[in-house]
Design an enzyme around this catalytic site. Structure first.
Site, mmCIF file in Angstrom:
data_model
loop_
_atom_site.group_PDB
_atom_site.id
_atom_site.type_symbol
_atom_site.label_atom_id
_atom_site.label_comp_id
_atom_site.label_asym_id
_atom_site.label_seq_id
_atom_site.Cartn_x
_atom_site.Cartn_y
_atom_site.Cartn_z
ATOM 1 N N LYS A 1 34.846 36.580 42.103
ATOM 2 C CA LYS A 1 35.098 36.767 40.644
ATOM 3 C C LYS A 1 34.210 35.844 40.028
ATOM 4 O O LYS A 1 34.479 34.716 39.576
ATOM 5 C CB LYS A 1 36.566 36.372 40.382
ATOM 6 N N ARG B 1 42.460 33.113 45.485
ATOM 7 C CA ARG B 1 41.376 33.910 45.417
ATOM 8 C C ARG B 1 40.156 33.018 44.714
ATOM 9 O O ARG B 1 38.756 33.066 45.273
ATOM 10 C CB ARG B 1 41.547 35.081 44.484
ATOM 11 N N GLU C 1 35.848 50.852 41.533
ATOM 12 C CA GLU C 1 36.510 50.361 40.585
ATOM 13 C C GLU C 1 36.306 50.525 39.023
ATOM 14 O O GLU C 1 35.254 51.356 39.008
ATOM 15 C CB GLU C 1 36.851 48.778 40.724
HETATM 16 N N1 PXG Z 1 38.053 44.580 39.019
HETATM 17 C C1 PXG Z 1 37.485 43.689 38.269
HETATM 18 C C2 PXG Z 1 35.722 43.890 38.282
HETATM 19 C C3 PXG Z 1 37.837 42.713 37.387
HETATM 20 O O1 PXG Z 1 37.025 42.013 36.764
HETATM 21 C C4 PXG Z 1 40.161 43.631 38.185
HETATM 22 C C5 PXG Z 1 39.407 44.480 39.125
HETATM 23 C C6 PXG Z 1 41.729 43.531 38.604
HETATM 24 O O2 PXG Z 1 41.919 42.417 39.108
HETATM 25 P P1 PXG Z 1 43.213 41.596 38.732
HETATM 26 O O3 PXG Z 1 43.403 40.433 39.712
HETATM 27 O O4 PXG Z 1 43.394 40.801 37.441
HETATM 28 O O5 PXG Z 1 44.385 42.504 39.180
HETATM 29 C C7 PXG Z 1 39.559 42.770 37.492
HETATM 30 C C8 PXG Z 1 40.258 41.571 36.766
HETATM 31 C C9 PXG Z 1 38.932 40.848 30.597
HETATM 32 C C10 PXG Z 1 39.748 40.671 32.039
HETATM 33 O O6 PXG Z 1 38.856 39.808 29.972
HETATM 34 C C11 PXG Z 1 39.242 41.188 33.364
HETATM 35 C C12 PXG Z 1 39.891 40.921 34.202
HETATM 36 C C13 PXG Z 1 41.156 39.944 34.456
HETATM 37 C C14 PXG Z 1 41.510 39.865 33.258
HETATM 38 C C15 PXG Z 1 40.871 39.940 32.072
HETATM 39 O O7 PXG Z 1 38.662 42.000 30.362
HETATM 40 N N2 PXG Z 1 39.384 41.766 35.374
#
Ligand code: PXG
Length: 289
Positions: free
Chosen positions: A149, A50, A182
């Site tokens: 991301k 990713r 989301e």
């Molecule tokens: N949507 C968004 C906008 C994200 O930033 C997810 C979905 C979930 O994706 P994953 O790959 O983690 O299952 C994310 C991921 C934080 C933090 O510091 C945020 C994420 C991941 C880790 C830490 O708040 N977001």
């Protein structure tokens, strides 16, 4: 704690970047949030894939191989004597002149922080979480594909602040068309009449690594998977609702916009998905030692 920056480890207090780094000046960069469970990095290949796709989208040429980046992640965990933790891998455009052009940045920077994270209070995993819908819409793919991301989280931060202002931990973000996209840092799932429903990535959802795991385990549990447009009506009338994310893992939702979801308690399928998720994270992954 020691932080990896461009080839060296620095004590936390000395882990600093230049004010001329375009990641700082313009949010020009990308990142990954990755988990370490019992000495294994969970879904490292998927995270690095990713990352490469985010890099391609912002035309940032990664001067490291996937193996080299994987080694940075694992070495950061070992350095900090971690067995369980949270890894923040950041690639910024690097140091350049003032002005938007990335052409003034000769080399990207790579930073890896290996630490701990707790996103939501532990009790919410058993009692379930109450959430609301934010007025702030998820940024349109026409403006900035939300699949990237990137280091631009202001859109999500504005929504997060709305949630916090109203006394909630998290909120739903709708896309520019009004469909559910989301949450601010998590993907959203519904269970309704034996089906697992979640917004497709083109509706504004990040293609979450945990989202993928949820889809896999739900299929194994015999649920029909359905990536489709969802409205708030669908959410309010779902039998069950839960959120997924690397930091959040799998967290049940019991109320949305004042509407009780299902029985008002974490649902039985959600509990089984959470259980399967926990089993997976404890036995899969890339060994760091
Ligand atoms: N949507 C968004 C906008 C994200 O930033 C997810 C979905 C979930 O994706 P994953 O790959 O983690 O299952 C994310 C991921 C934080 C933090 O510091 C945020 C994420 C991941 C880790 C830490 O708040 N977001």
């Amino acid at each position: 704690m020691e932080v990896y920056i461009d080839g060296k480890f620095y004590p936390k207090a000395d882990a600093k970047v230049s004010v001329f780094d375009h990641g700082f000046l313009y949010g020009d960069g990308i990142f990954e949030g990755i988990r370490l469970y019992e000495g294994n990095v969970f879904r490292l290949e998927e995270h690095l894939e990713r990352l490469e796709m985010s890099a391609k989208a912002i035309m940032l040429q990664l001067p490291w191989t996937r193996k080299e980046i994987a080694d940075v992640v694992c070495e950061s965990c070992r350095r900090n004597n971690l067995t369980d933790g949270y890894i923040r891998l950041i690639i910024s455009r690097g140091v350049g002149d003032l002005g938007l052009s990335p052409k003034t940045c000769p080399k990207p920077s790579i930073i890896c922080i290996a630490d701990k994270i707790t996103l939501y209070p532990e009790a919410l995993y058993t009692t379930g979480m109450k959430i609301i819908t934010a007025a702030t819409r998820r940024i349109s793919p026409a403006a900035l594909p939300p699949m990237i991301k990137s280091l631009n989280y202001l859109n999500n931060i504005l929504a997060k602040m709305e949630a916090l202002q109203h006394g909630y931990h998290e909120c739903i973000m709708l896309n520019d068309q009004g469909y559910v996209a989301e949450c601010t840092g998590d993907n959203i799932f519904l269970i309704h009449k034996g089906r697992l429903l979640t917004p497709a990535s083109h509706a504004g959802a990040l293609i979450g690594i945990t989202r993928q795991v949820a889809l896999e385990v739900a299929e194994q549990l015999g649920l029909k998977l359905c990536e489709t447009n969802l409205t708030r009506y669908d959410v309010w009338n779902a039998d069950e609702c839960f959120l997924t994310g690397t930091a959040a893992e799998v967290i049940p939702v019991i109320e949305v916009d004042g509407r009780t979801i299902g029985s008002g308690k974490p649902g039985p399928m959600t509990a089984r998905i959470l259980e399967s998720f926990r089993k997976k994270v404890s036995k899969e992954g890339t060994r760091i030692r």
